[in-house]
Design an enzyme around this catalytic site. Structure first.
Site: not given
Ligand code: DGJ
Length: 749
Positions: A366, A526, A548, A477-478
């Protein structure tokens, strides 16, 4: 499936379960006539009553016909400020400042299948799976034209709608609102259902009485958001999970949206949905068009589950694309809650080794592997590996997973930039920001201006380079903040109202280019959990990190709420440590495991720290999941009980495999209660005549405080006919413990 009767002007879109009827009235006006259960032929039993309604205006051609007013007729795409006072579908400002337009019927076209929408995600269908009607409308004064598209699926009670608006005049105009659809109902005897929440608390069900006046659920955050989802349903007040009428609406759009309901003076209801018109202003030069996103309209006469079944089918077979549409999703371990930013090659190697031993299939690295990132203050935008953390680079971590037979996945947050980054230092103007105002920060970061081609090219190249140079099987992909100050340094003043929309269109372009170049990679989207869980994003990335919040109790409602629209195979769900990192709650490992098995199953905790007993239980969980995975991921899903109804203390989910041969039943009781009634679960959608054998049974774990009586009921191997399980039900063994979770697996004999 789609017919048009020249004489009556009636369009009838129909399949075996649903009819949608419109009518061209007086050769000019496109009116809505009926949407609901399939009817053979619409013969106007619900004829309009010519009533003189005071203060409802007449069109110029009908000055003396005081009983004819569009203000009281059901419309398909109503204009603002002209013939109808209700919520409009679209709004314009012409070159001279006029806001009046009048779209009149011009003609239609019927096509097999379903055309794609340029630059936008949209459901796809083979020619035999759907038919599309395009109705053409043209402004009376020749300023604007509209094409309204309606696709009806052959086997699904769903109509997909969109609108395309074109400037056909000689001067530029501003489009200040452009909904994907509008729709009028005859009455307002409905409950209004929407999904609300916040970060780590996404998609709880809000069910309220539909009120007179306007009610809205919307996002102004540049994303579909944690706070409200691009979904709305109107359900009859007696509609439950398995019975009653419901009309569901879902947008294929990942940006700001609005769903408005308006119950007006005569008790009818209008629904309007699409891009949020607030702040939206799209400049159209002559001949330019604006294409709205797609909206899905699902009808069910079989309750909320019926609506969900329809949406799930569209998502699974008409939105998700590529290899992972049909491939089973791997069981993963993600290092985020295990290590946060504090990892190195050695820790990752240890995780890989343990994962292999447990039966896990994918190791995900991550946040924190790039630039100089060791907390969330820096480096977003600098997508180069941090060699001081990972001595052997990404290749080293990937190889440590691969040599053990695990897949390897990596986290990115490409749409963002940290002020402390080489990217920002080189291109400060690439961030969205209002000139003359200080930055607005959220998680110390800024949003990149995806309206700019050079920014999009940078993102595609920087992510692709990592994917080309390293053996990566999965990408997370956040997107960890929402948009403010939506000003693009490159666009002229008259186009600044397009930035929020162009951002999403830019994201879609980036995603299309990357996902098409790496068809073997599994993409999971994400946004601080489930802040961008929508049908648009699923077109590019077939699964989304649901929240989360990994607390199993919270997850019961988050996953139940999400399942109103999205099938379990789209929901990332992980077992995490206790006390839980978000809520501090201690739930049983069994509950955490069974709850996560509802979605794309994984672990997100330090698996190297398990006790022997936990290790054994986790191995058993993984073994069970592998056995039931095809049913959970590809089968049909039903909510038998949800935490939104009844005592809110119980949840029951049922899965039936594609061929009906396997059934999985999960039941959760959050808190033990005194004097509790005996719980009977009545299954659904079984073959009443077939016998079902219980091949696996996991009751809740007994504790020393259990006053429930005899030890576990020995029901493994027992057989029941489908009718008994559906109509008479199955007793849940009473076990006195908080966080009780049960699982039954049945095989059809
Ligand atoms: C937010 C995500 O939802 C988490 O699972 C994790 O990837 C964090 N960001 C990392 O900064």
């Amino acid at each position: 499936m789609i017919t048009f009767d020249e004489k009556t002007g009636l369009f009838h879109l129909k399949n075996s379960s649903m009819s949608y009827v419109m009518q061209v009235v007086r050769g000019k006006y496109l009116l809505h006539r009926y949407w609901g259960k399939a009817i053979r032929e619409f013969r106007d039993g619900r004829a309009f009553q010519p009533i003189d309604r005071a203060f409802s205006p007449q069109p110029g051609d009908y000055e003396n016909e005081r009983t004819f007013s569009l203000d009281v007729l059901p419309q398909e795409y109503p204009a603002y400020g002209h013939l109808d006072y209700r919520t409009p579908a679209y709004e314009v400002r012409l070159a001279d400042g006029t806001t009046t337009t009048e779209l009149r019927y011009e003609g239609y076209e019927i096509k097999k299948g379903k055309p794609s929408l340029a630059g936008l995600p949209a459901a796809y269908a083979e020619d035999h799976e759907a038919e599309t009607l395009v109705i053409k409308l043209k402004d009376l004064a020749g300023k604007l034209a509209a094409e309204l598209s309606y696709t009806i699926f052959a086997e699904l009670p769903v109509v997909a709608r969109n609108a395309k608006l074109t400037n056909i005049g000689g001067e530029a105009l501003e489009l200040t609102g452009a909904a994907s659809f509008a729709l009028d109902f005859f009455d307002h005897d409905f409950d209004r259902l929407s999904l609300y929440g916040g970060h780590a608390a996404e998609r709880s069900l809000e069910r309220v009485r539909l009120m007179r006046g306007i009610q809205e659920n919307s996002s102004r955050r540049g994303a579909s958001s944690h706070q409200q989802s691009p979904f709305l349903a109107l359900a009859r007040t007696d509609t439950g999970e398995n019975s009653g009428e419901v009309y569901g609406f879902s947008l294929v759009w990942s940006g700001e949206f609005s769903f408005k309901t308006e119950v007006e003076q005569f008790g009818t209801t209008r629904v309007v949905g699409g891009i949020n018109p607030q702040g939206f202003c799209w400049h159209l030069e002559p001949k330019e068009s604006f294409q709205t996103p797609e909206a899905w309209l699902a009808y069910s006469s079989e309750g909320l589950n019926g609506m969900s079944q329809a949406f799930h089918e569209v998502v699974r077979h008409h939105i998700v694309r590529g290899k992972y549409r049909d491939a089973l999703r791997p069981i993963l371990v993600n290092n985020w809650e295990a290590t946060y930013f504090d990892f190195d090659d050695e820790k990752m190697d240890h995780l890989a080794e343990t994962a292999k031993d447990l039966g896990i299939e994918l190791l995900v690295l991550d946040d924190g592997w790039f630039g100089k990132r060791s907390d969330d203050n820096s480096s977003l935008g600098d997508w180069q590996v941090n060699m001081s953390k990972l001595k052997n680079g990404l290749k080293g971590v990937a190889e440590s997973a691969h040599k053990r037979g695990l897949k390897f996945g990596l986290w990115f947050e490409p749409e963002m930039v940290s002020v402390d980054s080489d990217l920002y230092r080189a291109h400060p103007d690439w961030a969205l920001q209002a000139p003359d105002y200080p930055h607005t920060f959220s998680r110390h970061q800024l949003v990149l201006d995806l309206a700019r081609q050079e920014v999009r090219d940078y993102l595609v190249e920087s992510v692709s380079k990592i994917l080309r140079e390293n053996p990566i099987d999965y990408v997370k992909w956040d997107f960890n903040r929402h948009i403010t100050d939506a000003f693009s340094a490159e666009l002229p003043a008259e186009r600044q109202g397009e930035v929020r929309t162009r951002f999403v269109l830019g994201l879609y372009e980036v995603l299309e280019r990357i996902t098409q170049s790496f068809p073997e990679v599994l993409f999971e989207s994400c946004s601080g959990g489930g802040g961008r869980f929508d049908a648009g994003i699923l077109y590019y990335m077939p699964q989304t990190w649901t929240s989360d919040d990994t607390d199993a109790v919270q997850r019961l409602s988050i996953q139940s709420g999400t399942s109103l629209v999205f099938p379990p195979i789209t929901m990332g769900a992980h077992v995490s440590v206790v006390p839980n990192h978000q809520l501090g709650r201690v739930t049983s490992l069994q509950m955490r495991g069974l709850c996560a098995m509802m979605g794309d199953f994984g672990y997100e905790l330090d698996i190297t720290k398990f006790t022997e007993e936990e290790r054994r239980e986790v191995k058993e969980q993984i073994e069970l999941y592998k056995k039931i995975r095809p049913t959970m991921q590809r089968g049909s899903f039903y909510r038998l009980m949800t935490p939104f109804a009844g005592t809110k203390n119980e949840t029951a989910w049922q899965f039936v495999s594609q061929d009906g041969s396997r059934v999985v039943l999960l039941y959760f009781k959050t808190l033990a209660e005194p004097a509790a009634p005996i719980r009977l679960l009545k299954l659904t959608e079984l073959d009443p005549e077939a016998e079902y054998e219980i091949i696996e049974y996991l009751p809740a774990k007994r504790t020393s405080m259990d006053f429930g009586g005899e030890p576990a009921m020995d029901i493994k191997g027992k057989r029941f006919y489908g009718d008994e399980l559906m109509y008479s039900g199955l007793t849940v063994e009473k076990i006195d413990t908080d966080f009780a979770a049960y699982c039954w697996v049945f095989d059809k004999k």
